[in-house]
Enzyme design. Sequence first.
Site, PDB file in Angstrom:
ATOM      1  N   MET A 121      78.942  44.387  77.430  1.00 18.89           N
ATOM      2  CA  MET A 121      78.235  43.966  76.216  1.00 18.89           C
ATOM      3  C   MET A 121      78.299  42.506  75.685  1.00 18.89           C
ATOM      4  O   MET A 121      78.616  42.309  74.674  1.00 18.89           O
ATOM      5  CB  MET A 121      79.055  45.018  75.034  1.00 18.89           C
ATOM      6  CG  MET A 121      78.849  46.615  75.243  1.00 18.89           C
ATOM      7  SD  MET A 121      76.965  47.189  75.507  1.00 18.89           S
ATOM      8  CE  MET A 121      76.611  46.887  73.905  1.00 18.89           C
ATOM      9  N   HIS A 172      70.348  50.411  81.259  1.00 19.36           N
ATOM     10  CA  HIS A 172      69.996  50.223  79.826  1.00 19.36           C
ATOM     11  C   HIS A 172      69.408  51.429  79.314  1.00 19.36           C
ATOM     12  O   HIS A 172      68.870  52.008  80.093  1.00 19.36           O
ATOM     13  CB  HIS A 172      68.781  49.074  79.749  1.00 19.36           C
ATOM     14  CG  HIS A 172      68.393  48.856  78.195  1.00 19.36           C
ATOM     15  ND1 HIS A 172      69.435  48.217  77.284  1.00 19.36           N
ATOM     16  CD2 HIS A 172      67.515  49.511  77.638  1.00 19.36           C
ATOM     17  CE1 HIS A 172      68.614  48.194  76.283  1.00 19.36           C
ATOM     18  NE2 HIS A 172      67.541  48.801  76.330  1.00 19.36           N
TER      19      HIS A 172
HETATM   20  C1  GRF Z   1      75.686  53.196  78.452  1.00 17.16           C
HETATM   21  O1  GRF Z   1      75.050  54.013  77.450  1.00 17.16           O
HETATM   22  C2  GRF Z   1      74.989  52.030  78.764  1.00 17.16           C
HETATM   23  O2  GRF Z   1      73.736  52.337  79.084  1.00 17.16           O
HETATM   24  C3  GRF Z   1      75.171  51.034  77.434  1.00 17.16           C
HETATM   25  O3  GRF Z   1      76.477  51.278  77.245  1.00 17.16           O
HETATM   26  C4  GRF Z   1      76.878  52.652  77.347  1.00 17.16           C
HETATM   27  C5  GRF Z   1      78.128  52.259  78.043  1.00 17.16           C
HETATM   28  O4  GRF Z   1      78.851  53.564  78.269  1.00 17.16           O
HETATM   29  N1  GRF Z   1      74.613  49.873  77.915  1.00 17.16           N
HETATM   30  P1  GRF Z   1      79.916  53.616  79.432  1.00 17.16           P
HETATM   31  O5  GRF Z   1      81.046  52.389  79.162  1.00 17.16           O
HETATM   32  O6  GRF Z   1      79.365  53.391  80.743  1.00 17.16           O
HETATM   33  O7  GRF Z   1      80.800  54.933  79.050  1.00 17.16           O
END
Ligand code: GRF
Length: 197
Positions: free
Chosen positions: A91, A110
């Site tokens: 993020m 995404h």
């Molecule tokens: C996922 O939905 C991904 O697409 C988004 O953030 C979320 C992360 O989930 N960018 P995780 O950490 O893989 O459980």
Amino acid sequence: MTKRVAILFSGSGSNMVALIDSMTGDHPARPVVALCNTPDAPGFAKAEARGVPTELVDHRDFKGDRPAFEAVMTRTLDRYAPDIICFAGFMRILTDDFISRWQGRIINIHPSLLPKYRGLDTHARAIEAGEAEAGCTVHEVTLELDDGPILGQARVPVRPGDTAEVLAARVLEQEHRLYPAVLRRFAAGDHTPVHLP
Ligand code: GRF
């Protein structure tokens, strides 16, 4: 030759786990490091439980100095000599310098059917817009946010009464199928998009 994969995550790391667990047997790649930018991310324990080395580069230590943060990220990644970098719920927005250095080797998942709904709050925005369908996309990372050649998509229905949380869970299940399928193909040098129904 087996490809070396670095996985970058920020939180729960469920996509990271799906990727790690997929890289066995005749898979053309292996995980070499899971790197995270937040010290308390639940994903750490999951990577460690799977015997994958973890690294923390806490963005808060750099107090907004993005180039300094990225310099440490790059140095850390270089130690593992990755051929492919998978952003899996990572993020932080990275600068052009960082992306350019690894361009062609970074892929991202995404939670929308790109080019629709770049950025955050994708599920709430899809519901609000009255979409009948939502999903997720794996794409090559280029200098534009949530852009770059599409390597795969998976679709799910939006059901009446869906909340963002309910839809997110339905999409996440597909993320866990799509991302490993794309990585396997990408690691073999095949960029043909994967389409899951
Ligand atoms: C996922 O939905 C991904 O697409 C988004 O953030 C979320 C992360 O989930 N960018 P995780 O950490 O893989 O459980």
